[in-house]
Design a protein around this motif. Sequence first.
Motif, PDB file in Angstrom:
ATOM      1  N   ILE A   6      36.512  79.310  -0.985  1.00  0.00           N
ATOM      2  CA  ILE A   6      37.911  78.952  -0.130  1.00  0.00           C
ATOM      3  C   ILE A   6      38.943  79.534  -1.456  1.00  0.00           C
ATOM      4  O   ILE A   6      38.843  79.734  -2.203  1.00  0.00           O
ATOM      5  CB  ILE A   6      37.880  77.536   0.021  1.00  0.00           C
ATOM      6  CG1 ILE A   6      37.472  76.605  -1.648  1.00  0.00           C
ATOM      7  CG2 ILE A   6      36.879  77.284   0.700  1.00  0.00           C
ATOM      8  CD1 ILE A   6      37.216  75.095  -1.800  1.00  0.00           C
ATOM      9  N   PRO A  23      35.504  76.189   9.788  1.00  0.00           N
ATOM     10  CA  PRO A  23      35.027  76.767   7.915  1.00  0.00           C
ATOM     11  C   PRO A  23      33.339  76.490   8.086  1.00  0.00           C
ATOM     12  O   PRO A  23      33.092  75.381   8.746  1.00  0.00           O
ATOM     13  CB  PRO A  23      35.204  76.309   7.393  1.00  0.00           C
ATOM     14  CG  PRO A  23      36.243  74.803   7.434  1.00  0.00           C
ATOM     15  CD  PRO A  23      36.452  74.948   9.017  1.00  0.00           C
ATOM     16  N   LEU A  41      41.286  70.773   4.781  1.00  0.00           N
ATOM     17  CA  LEU A  41      40.959  72.496   4.485  1.00  0.00           C
ATOM     18  C   LEU A  41      41.278  72.749   5.616  1.00  0.00           C
ATOM     19  O   LEU A  41      41.962  71.827   6.912  1.00  0.00           O
ATOM     20  CB  LEU A  41      39.503  73.200   5.087  1.00  0.00           C
ATOM     21  CG  LEU A  41      38.543  71.887   3.682  1.00  0.00           C
ATOM     22  CD1 LEU A  41      36.848  72.631   3.974  1.00  0.00           C
ATOM     23  CD2 LEU A  41      38.815  72.633   2.417  1.00  0.00           C
ATOM     24  N   VAL A  73      41.904  76.597   7.993  1.00  0.00           N
ATOM     25  CA  VAL A  73      41.317  78.312   7.932  1.00  0.00           C
ATOM     26  C   VAL A  73      43.044  79.385   8.527  1.00  0.00           C
ATOM     27  O   VAL A  73      43.503  78.405   9.661  1.00  0.00           O
ATOM     28  CB  VAL A  73      40.710  77.884   8.812  1.00  0.00           C
ATOM     29  CG1 VAL A  73      40.179  79.441   9.713  1.00  0.00           C
ATOM     30  CG2 VAL A  73      39.264  76.922   9.506  1.00  0.00           C
ATOM     31  N   CYS A  92      39.254  79.921   4.539  1.00  0.00           N
ATOM     32  CA  CYS A  92      39.681  78.731   4.770  1.00  0.00           C
ATOM     33  C   CYS A  92      40.058  78.477   3.438  1.00  0.00           C
ATOM     34  O   CYS A  92      40.158  78.746   1.968  1.00  0.00           O
ATOM     35  CB  CYS A  92      38.014  77.382   4.075  1.00  0.00           C
ATOM     36  SG  CYS A  92      37.757  76.705   4.409  1.00  0.00           S
TER      37      CYS A  92
END
Length: 388
Positions: A122, A254, A279, A281, A288
């Motif tokens: 990430i 994700p 989070l 995307v 992410c």
Amino acid sequence: MPSWRKGKRIGYCLNDKKKKKLNFQGFEDLCRQRGYEVIEIDLAKPLCEQGPFDVIIHKLSDLILESSYDSQSHQLIHDFQTYVETYSSIILLDPFPAVRLLLDRFESYRLLQDFQKQDSCIFSPPYVELNSGTGREAVARIREQGLTFPLICKTRVAHGPSSHEMALIFNEEGLGEVSAPCLLQSFVNHDAVLFKVFVVGSSHFVVRRPSLKNFPRGESARRSIFFNSHSVSKPDSCSRLTELDEATLEPTPPSDNVICRAMRGLRSTLGLSLFGVDLIVEKQTGRCAVIDVNAFPGYEGVPEFFSALLNHIETLLESHEQAARARVLVAEYSLHQQASHVDKAQESTHDTNLRAPWLANSLETPKSAPAESSFFTFAVLPAVLSRH
Ligand SMILES: Nc1ncnc2c1ncn2[C@@H]1O[C@H](COP(=O)(O)OP(=O)(O)OP(=O)(O)O)[C@@H](O)[C@H]1O
Ligand SMILES: O=P(O)(O)O[C@H]1[C@H](OP(=O)(O)O)[C@@H](OP(=O)(O)O)[C@@H](O)[C@@H](O)[C@@H]1OP(=O)(O)O
Ligand SMILES: [Mg+2]
Ligand SMILES: [Mg+2]
């Protein structure tokens, strides 16, 4: 009833709003059904009058924040901290220093930047910190760091009503309207979908939420947009800012693998059990991004929250009891070793009636004991414990 559950007392300290939102009574009921005593902590009274506690659950973010400038709050936090340090067997969910870190976006975003260096599954969007100063300084910092518009401006303080006031900035002129201390972060297009990951110990739950729409990349003449984050990313948020201008496919969440890896890493980096991670995307790349981390969030949309919390508590209680039993066994073993040293010493000194000085106190540990104890802990103890 297993011994690690017997007579255990769970204390909690949550404000009325949090109790009501979580319907915390449901959690109390669940704990009592399993045989725990549940105590609501009254901060106006000394903790030692309300204890003992085996576990304490809290959301004391208000007080922790105030403790940096208000002497009464400082005293309350200090007393609380001293109490849990004195009774070191108390499981505190979560430790104050770890919670304090999340109250300051400068600190938490620095940590996220470090985290992405260790684990590239990430990323944390680039940003600059503005401690003080004017828009002109902001322009200089943005240019220096090579950040591109649009930018999202967030307050340094991450908790409390004013911490959710944000701005979208599309050009250098807009930077004149930001007030320090704040943070300017690259805006990441993500098709207006946010994935909230709610963590409870080693479990996590993913909930989909509305989020900000896409904006054209690069500087534009658009005027800054001021908004409150709770008007865009709560389950029932209904804002023009979350309505996409173009038709797009639903973003793919994700992968489980990415989420599991990231949460495992964040859990140990942050030292927290109860937290939420936001989070998104990235539209262009599918990568992410982590844009926010919150201590003890709302867990809205997670019907399993109470059972997950109690399971987590039980896992901790059980491992605490195992560790305590291991300590007792090590101490017993150590005494046993000393006794056999005494026997041997007595045998060898029988004729002369001389005794080694350390044998004068049978509780004193012979120098060889630590090595033997650690051999015992790692090689013998697991086998002993598995039989108990
Ligand atoms: N870098 C970013 N790029 C794109 N959108 C973002 C970015 N950062 C935040 N957002 C959007 O702004 C909203 C609020 O941001 P953020 O989560 O940091 O605020 P918050 O007030 O701390 O939220 P919370 O209520 O979860 O604590 C997010 O839900 C998301 O819609
Ligand atoms: O109620 P609380 O004070 O804990 O509010 C928290 C809020 O939970 P809620 O949903 O119960 O409002 C969280 O929302 P979700 O991420 O779960 O959506 C998030 O906004 C936190 O930042 C808030 O924490 P605070 O900003 O206050 O530190
Ligand atoms: Mg958020
Ligand atoms: Mg937040």
